[in-house]
Motif scaffolding. Sequence first.
Motif, mmCIF file in Angstrom:
data_model
loop_
_atom_site.group_PDB
_atom_site.id
_atom_site.type_symbol
_atom_site.label_atom_id
_atom_site.label_comp_id
_atom_site.label_asym_id
_atom_site.label_seq_id
_atom_site.Cartn_x
_atom_site.Cartn_y
_atom_site.Cartn_z
ATOM 1 N N TYR A 187 0.767 -1.166 0.129
ATOM 2 C CA TYR A 187 0.437 0.175 0.026
ATOM 3 C C TYR A 187 1.228 1.576 -0.371
ATOM 4 O O TYR A 187 1.807 1.692 0.982
ATOM 5 N N PHE A 231 -2.061 3.622 -3.509
ATOM 6 C CA PHE A 231 -2.861 2.488 -4.582
ATOM 7 C C PHE A 231 -2.798 1.712 -3.432
ATOM 8 O O PHE A 231 -1.723 1.118 -2.999
ATOM 9 N N TRP A 288 -1.989 -7.752 -9.530
ATOM 10 C CA TRP A 288 -2.756 -6.756 -9.257
ATOM 11 C C TRP A 288 -3.194 -5.480 -9.054
ATOM 12 O O TRP A 288 -2.119 -5.246 -8.025
ATOM 13 N N HIS A 292 -4.416 -1.486 -7.708
ATOM 14 C CA HIS A 292 -6.008 -1.227 -7.909
ATOM 15 C C HIS A 292 -5.242 0.528 -7.274
ATOM 16 O O HIS A 292 -4.992 0.928 -6.524
ATOM 17 N N PHE A 319 -6.530 4.591 -6.176
ATOM 18 C CA PHE A 319 -7.203 5.347 -6.004
ATOM 19 C C PHE A 319 -7.407 6.835 -6.742
ATOM 20 O O PHE A 319 -6.120 7.173 -6.494
ATOM 21 N N THR A 343 -7.673 8.515 -9.209
ATOM 22 C CA THR A 343 -6.700 8.237 -10.176
ATOM 23 C C THR A 343 -6.815 9.690 -10.895
ATOM 24 O O THR A 343 -8.131 9.693 -11.268
ATOM 25 N N SER A 389 -11.266 5.252 -10.471
ATOM 26 C CA SER A 389 -10.364 4.588 -10.117
ATOM 27 C C SER A 389 -9.941 3.756 -11.400
ATOM 28 O O SER A 389 -10.256 3.722 -12.525
ATOM 29 N N ASP A 421 -7.972 -0.636 -12.653
ATOM 30 C CA ASP A 421 -7.411 -1.532 -11.906
ATOM 31 C C ASP A 421 -7.073 -2.085 -12.946
ATOM 32 O O ASP A 421 -6.535 -2.435 -13.959
ATOM 33 N N THR A 451 -6.282 -3.197 -18.654
ATOM 34 C CA THR A 451 -5.895 -2.317 -17.550
ATOM 35 C C THR A 451 -7.833 -1.924 -18.089
ATOM 36 O O THR A 451 -8.262 -1.696 -18.662
ATOM 37 N N TYR A 452 -7.945 -1.336 -16.393
ATOM 38 C CA TYR A 452 -9.775 -1.056 -17.033
ATOM 39 C C TYR A 452 -9.701 0.465 -15.804
ATOM 40 O O TYR A 452 -9.595 0.582 -14.869
ATOM 41 N N TYR A 453 -10.383 1.725 -16.362
ATOM 42 C CA TYR A 453 -10.787 3.134 -15.334
ATOM 43 C C TYR A 453 -12.113 2.992 -15.596
ATOM 44 O O TYR A 453 -12.538 2.871 -17.047
ATOM 45 N N SER A 487 -16.425 3.805 -18.601
ATOM 46 C CA SER A 487 -15.569 3.543 -18.308
ATOM 47 C C SER A 487 -14.878 3.172 -19.523
ATOM 48 O O SER A 487 -15.397 3.193 -20.832
#
Length: 455
Positions: A215, A251, A270, A272, A274, A276, A292, A294, A325-327, A343
Motif C-alpha cells: 500500500y 494504490f 493486481w 488498484h 484510488f 486516479t 479509479s 485496476d 487495464t480498466y479505468y 469506463s
Amino acid sequence: MNKLIGISLAATLALTSVHAASVDELEARIEALEKSVTSNKKTITDVKVHHAFDNVKFGVDFRNAMESLSYKDNETGDKYNNNSLLTSRLYLTMASVPMKGLSFKGKLAIYSTWGAHLFDNSNGLKDWAASSKPTDTLMRVKEAYFVYNTAVGEQPLTFSIGRRPSTNGFLANYRENEPEAGSPLAHITNMEVNGAMVKLDWSRYIQGAYTKLVYGRAHTGDVGSVYGKVTEKRFPYADVNATAEDENVDFFVMVGDAYDDGQYKLMYQWAHIFDTKGKNENTEVTKVAAGSADLFSLGLQVSGIGEEISDFLDNTIVFLSGAYTYYDAKNGYSLLGSSDGGSKSGSSIWAGVIIPDMITENGKFGFEYNHGSRYWTPMTWAEDTAIGSKIAVRGDAYEAYWNFDLFGVKYLPSQIRYTYAQHDYTPNINCAGWFPSEKVDITAQNLRFSVSYRY
C-alpha cells in the motif's frame, strides 16, 4: 661382565625415558598449537561477521549511452530526429545488514543528458519519475527501504517500508541488461513507488510461491505549505480545501509468484489506484481525482528449453505476458476520453526470447514484441526508452538487443538495442488518464549503444 650389562641397560632405560618425555612434550605442544589456531580462526570469523554486520556496502553502476531517435507522423509527413543524444546515468547502491533478519538497501541516482542544466523543473517531474528520465545533474533517491524477516508460528513473514525497487521488474530487466529483476511485473508497473509491504511465503505448500501486499502513495493532494506571506494564515500540510479535486492518489498492489522451480516461473499482479487523475467534464479542468483504475498482469518465464538437450537450449529464455487495464470514471468526470462517468478498458501482450549470442562467453541476443489496444494504459513512467514506453504502446512495438561484456570484462556490461514502435492511437508516454485516446499513425525508432561500469 654383568656390571657392563647393567650399565648398558641403565643407559638404555634413561634414553628411552628422555625420548618418551620429548614425545609427550611435543604432542602437548602440538595440541596447544592446534587449540590456538582454532581459537584464532574463531576470533577472525567473529571479526569478519561483526565487520559484515557493522558497515554499509556500496556499489556503482555507471552507464553512458549514445542514441539516435527518429519520429514520423505518417498522416502529415512531418519528421523529427535527434541523431546524437548522449546521456550518463549513475547509480550509487547501498546495502547493510546490522543483524540477522534485518537489512537496508538504497540507490541514489543521477540521470542526465550531456550538457544538461544543473536543475530542470520545466517538466514538473514527480519524485518517483525524476531519476528515471534523462534531465539534469541532481542526485536523487531512487530506492531506499528496509526489510525485516520474522515468522508468526510456522508462517514466514516479511515487512518492508520505503521507496520500493519497482523499476525494471519482471521481464524488463533483460532489455535493460540487468541480471536481477525488480519487484513488480513491469508490464503494468514500471515506476518508483513509496509504500509499505508485507510478504507472505507459501513455498512450504507450492514451490517458490509467495504474495506481496503493498500500500502506497503516488501523489500528495492539495495541502497547506510552510511557505507564504507572513500575514497569511498558514496550516502546514493540512487539507486546505475539503472540496478540492486534487486528492491523494493511493494504490494497493498484490503481486507474487504462483510457482517457481528455477526453470518455470509464473508471476501475477493486481494493482488498484484510488482517485486516479482524469478530467472534470463540467469545468474542463484536468489532472483531478476522476475515478479509479485496476490493472492486471500474468506472466510466464521459462529458463531453459527441455532437459539438457543442448547448451544453447539450456541457456535460452522465453517469456509471455498478458495484461489488462480498466479505468472507471466517477459521474461528471472522464478517464481516457470516456463520458458521463463511463469506463475504458485495454489489453496488451508481451512476448520475448533471449538466446546465447554464440560469439562471446556470456553474451545474449534478445528479441521482443509488444501489442497494445486503444485504451491500454499501464503505469510505466520509468520506461528507459528515449522514445517513450514501448511496453505501453497502443499499437505494435518490435525490439532487438545484444547484451555483452565489453572486451570480455564482466564489470563492463554493454548493449546495442534497437526499438521500433508503431502508434495506432495517442502515444501513451505519460500514462495520463486525462488524455483521450485518438487514432493516429506515428512511427518512432530508437537505436542505442551503451556501456556500463558495474561493481
